[in-house]
Write a protein that holds these residues in place. Structure first.
Motif, mmCIF file in Angstrom:
data_model
loop_
_atom_site.group_PDB
_atom_site.id
_atom_site.type_symbol
_atom_site.label_atom_id
_atom_site.label_comp_id
_atom_site.label_asym_id
_atom_site.label_seq_id
_atom_site.Cartn_x
_atom_site.Cartn_y
_atom_site.Cartn_z
ATOM 1 N N ILE A 84 0.896 -1.417 0.095
ATOM 2 C CA ILE A 84 -0.305 0.170 -0.022
ATOM 3 C C ILE A 84 0.820 1.284 0.241
ATOM 4 O O ILE A 84 0.860 1.915 -0.591
ATOM 5 C CB ILE A 84 -0.802 -0.336 1.166
ATOM 6 C CG1 ILE A 84 -2.157 1.312 0.963
ATOM 7 C CG2 ILE A 84 0.160 0.007 2.709
ATOM 8 C CD1 ILE A 84 -3.398 0.220 1.679
ATOM 9 N N GLU A 85 2.394 1.383 1.023
ATOM 10 C CA GLU A 85 3.273 2.367 0.534
ATOM 11 C C GLU A 85 3.587 2.919 -0.995
ATOM 12 O O GLU A 85 2.955 4.055 -1.100
ATOM 13 C CB GLU A 85 3.715 1.928 1.462
ATOM 14 C CG GLU A 85 4.907 3.121 1.429
ATOM 15 C CD GLU A 85 6.436 2.771 3.065
ATOM 16 O OE1 GLU A 85 6.276 1.449 3.007
ATOM 17 O OE2 GLU A 85 6.719 3.201 3.567
ATOM 18 N N GLN A 86 3.699 1.495 -1.519
ATOM 19 C CA GLN A 86 4.327 1.849 -2.917
ATOM 20 C C GLN A 86 3.446 2.461 -3.853
ATOM 21 O O GLN A 86 3.768 3.610 -4.312
ATOM 22 C CB GLN A 86 4.885 0.238 -3.021
ATOM 23 C CG GLN A 86 5.414 0.245 -4.343
ATOM 24 C CD GLN A 86 4.750 0.159 -5.892
ATOM 25 O OE1 GLN A 86 3.811 -0.229 -5.800
ATOM 26 N NE2 GLN A 86 4.465 0.590 -7.002
ATOM 27 N N GLU A 87 1.669 1.895 -3.293
ATOM 28 C CA GLU A 87 0.919 2.420 -3.826
ATOM 29 C C GLU A 87 0.929 3.518 -4.109
ATOM 30 O O GLU A 87 -0.184 4.138 -4.877
ATOM 31 C CB GLU A 87 -0.516 1.559 -4.188
ATOM 32 C CG GLU A 87 0.129 -0.102 -4.817
ATOM 33 C CD GLU A 87 -0.784 -1.261 -4.567
ATOM 34 O OE1 GLU A 87 -0.906 -2.364 -5.237
ATOM 35 O OE2 GLU A 87 -1.471 -1.038 -3.311
ATOM 36 N N ILE A 88 0.825 4.105 -2.871
ATOM 37 C CA ILE A 88 0.091 6.155 -2.728
ATOM 38 C C ILE A 88 1.096 6.367 -2.967
ATOM 39 O O ILE A 88 0.915 7.158 -3.533
ATOM 40 C CB ILE A 88 0.301 5.822 -0.901
ATOM 41 C CG1 ILE A 88 -1.248 5.426 -0.146
ATOM 42 C CG2 ILE A 88 -0.105 7.641 -0.615
ATOM 43 C CD1 ILE A 88 -0.485 5.157 1.263
ATOM 44 N N PHE A 89 2.652 5.993 -2.485
ATOM 45 C CA PHE A 89 3.813 6.835 -3.019
ATOM 46 C C PHE A 89 3.976 6.825 -4.455
ATOM 47 O O PHE A 89 4.803 7.838 -5.214
ATOM 48 C CB PHE A 89 5.217 6.631 -2.136
ATOM 49 C CG PHE A 89 4.714 7.197 -0.905
ATOM 50 C CD1 PHE A 89 5.244 8.418 -0.527
ATOM 51 C CD2 PHE A 89 3.996 6.609 0.244
ATOM 52 C CE1 PHE A 89 5.136 9.351 0.741
ATOM 53 C CE2 PHE A 89 3.750 7.158 1.270
ATOM 54 C CZ PHE A 89 4.584 8.226 1.571
ATOM 55 N N SER A 90 3.348 5.946 -5.662
ATOM 56 C CA SER A 90 4.022 6.277 -6.677
ATOM 57 C C SER A 90 1.931 5.912 -7.653
ATOM 58 O O SER A 90 2.849 7.072 -8.477
ATOM 59 C CB SER A 90 4.119 4.648 -7.568
ATOM 60 O OG SER A 90 2.898 3.549 -7.392
ATOM 61 N N GLN A 91 1.181 7.552 -6.647
ATOM 62 C CA GLN A 91 0.825 7.741 -7.561
ATOM 63 C C GLN A 91 0.557 8.663 -8.265
ATOM 64 O O GLN A 91 -1.130 8.826 -9.674
ATOM 65 C CB GLN A 91 -0.737 7.628 -6.403
ATOM 66 C CG GLN A 91 -1.082 9.178 -5.603
ATOM 67 C CD GLN A 91 -1.857 9.036 -4.760
ATOM 68 O OE1 GLN A 91 -2.664 10.244 -4.775
ATOM 69 N NE2 GLN A 91 -1.602 8.775 -3.635
#
Lengths: 347, 347
Positions: free
Chosen positions: B5-12
């Motif tokens: 989820i961290e990777q997804e939030i920060f690559s939006q």
């Protein structure tokens, strides 16, 4: 009776009878405003409880009435009137306010009148309020006014009035008949279930989720708010099956779920009740069936009211009674919630 | 990075860039569906997060676009399709689904097709999903798909896509420009504020209220849901001034309020912040001003994005980051919320 709110919850049936007769008298004016003046769209305007009922009414007129209908909070319109000019132009605007004095609704109307041409049909529970003179037609239901801070009888009557407006608009005879039965039956419903509601209140939950679909969306959200306002516990509202898409993760043994089981289907809704109970929450359900086929912990059969929209009357009464008994049990004075005013007057 | 989820939030931000380019490519098809096919009304359909964004889109098209637009939960339509036949007839229906596999949305479409004639424009984050073949036009944004259960990047991209649809529909150049700036600026916004969000997460609140008006109503509600899903704390949404009409009674020192301060007014909104802080809650605010004129505990100036609707992108990123850091601090694995599935498949 010790509390004002108790007296108001338990006398809502008598107020409903008067509201029904009053709206019959005004049917001509309502028909003119809603149909003969040919408004292009409807804008329901309210704050807090009346905003929630506004949202339910917008759903009803939009989905069942086929008209463009929008609900707005008085505050958002008052703060930025220029953003709503296009919407208000040519609309019938329906301000809803218990007191007829809520600043945000009055300022919203005043500011919009400088920006758009529209007509107004208001509903208030106070005779001779500030809304009078600011609306083209004003329905005044003073017998439904709540003296206590939290609205109970007021919202029940406002909901009935909005359904009645819709039957005049749409000519929906099925809803009219169901509404009539719900109004007639409200007294027996309340006295017949007060003991059950007291029992439910004594179970060890400390937060509430209210689930219902479609036209009940506004009155059910108000049911959730009743728990926050009357007994200072958290209440939230979701559409029935949609509850599974996220919010259910925090359901546990401290939660009470109050759910309206739609009369159109059984198996998916039954599974929903099972999924909630598996997490430890207790379920109080309303349904059309005589027996508790849903597997709910507490069950309330709705008898003789065919149209789901009219279930709003028995549904909200249950929420109000449970919230009231819970407040008493917790030692809260439900007439005096900390820091809540009966209506908001902006400085 | 430890969590999906961290990777997804920060690559939006990178996903947003692709979404913007993709929607430009499809602008012709979108314009045909939304304008040239002359749908009488729009019906946005979703479940959970995508239902919340559906509600925001209905507000945008209805209030700013002047069209009849309604949001429905897939579940309510699936359970009682006969009740929605009139609404669907002649409509453009917009199913929104991360996976394109959510049973309620698929069954709703299937059951409605037996009852009404309508066209469909879908949005999904999965290529080659079950929605393909069931929609007339399907926008597929697989680069925005979230592998983690809680949606973050998905909703940011879905929100941007819905705003882009509206600019094509309405020709609103001001919103188009603001949306472009929000998309471009999202990366800097996220990296510039992650430290602040981590700090806010470390303060001792345990529940969240999200406040915003108008077009932000859907994405802000999703922001509130992020707290429930990602860090298992309670989140709720209200319109800014409407919060005073009831729900504020349970605000106290354990509450964090995240608020979007509308760029159209100062004094009433400032007073709202003061009233919340007086009750002990902490306020994190977004505003157009460079300085924290609002008296908020934490302040995030939104720079260079004139149109309030486009604030949804920075706004949701803040909610997602704070929820994520809070989950880490509480020792929750935000990739695996207890009992939540990435999409709901009904048996």
């Amino acid at each position: 009776m010790m509390f004002t709110i108790e007296q108001e919850i338990f006398s809502q049936d008598r107020a409903l009878g008067r509201t029904a007769r009053y709206l019959q008298e005004y049917a001509g004016g309502i028909r003119a405003a809603l149909r003969e003046d040919r408004p292009e769209k409807l804008v329901f305007l309210g704050c807090g409880s009346s905003y929630m009922l506004a949202a339910g009414a917008a759903h009803l007129f939009s989905v069942r009435g086929g008209t463009q209908a929008v609900a707005l909070a008085g505050g958002e319109v008052m703060l930025a009137p220029g953003r709503y000019a296009g919407l208000f132009e040519g609309a019938l605007v329906l301000p809803l306010s218990r007191s007829g004095e809520t600043s945000e609704v009055l300022l919203a109307l005043e500011r919009m009148k400088q920006r758009a041409r529209f007509r107004t049909l208001g509903i208030t529970m106070k005779a001779d309020s500030s809304l009078r003179g600011r609306t083209d037609l004003l329905l005044e239901l003073p017998w439904a006014f709540d003296e206590s801070v939290c609205q109970t009888r007021t919202v029940t009557n406002l909901y009935a009035a909005l359904l009645e407006l819709f039957t005049v608009y749409s000519g929906d005879e099925s809803l009219r008949e169901s509404l009539g039965r719900a109004v007639e039956g409200q007294g027996a419903w309340i006295s017949g279930h007060s003991g059950d509601c007291r029992r439910i209140a004594s179970v060890g939950w400390d937060n509430v989720t209210v689930l219902a679909d479609g036209e009940l969306c506004g009155i059910a959200k108000e049911g959730a708010l009743a728990f926050t306002e009357v007994c200072m516990l958290r209440g939230e509202y979701f559409r029935l099956l949609d509850y599974r898409h996220g919010p259910i993760v925090v359901a546990d043994g401290k939660k009470l779920v109050i759910a309206a089981m739609g009369p159109w289907e059984e198996s998916y809704q039954k599974q929903m009740v099972a999924d909630i109970r598996k997490r430890g929450a207790a379920v109080a359900a309303l349904g059309a069936q005589e027996e508790n086929i849903w597997g709910a912990d507490f069950y309330f059969p709705v008898r003789g009211i065919a149209d789901y929209a009219a279930w709003g009357l028995p549904f909200i009464a249950l929420c109000q009674m449970i919230a009231f008994y819970k407040a008493v049990e917790r030692g809260h004075n439900p007439d005096m919630p900390d820091g809540l005013d009966p209506y908001i007057s902006l400085d």
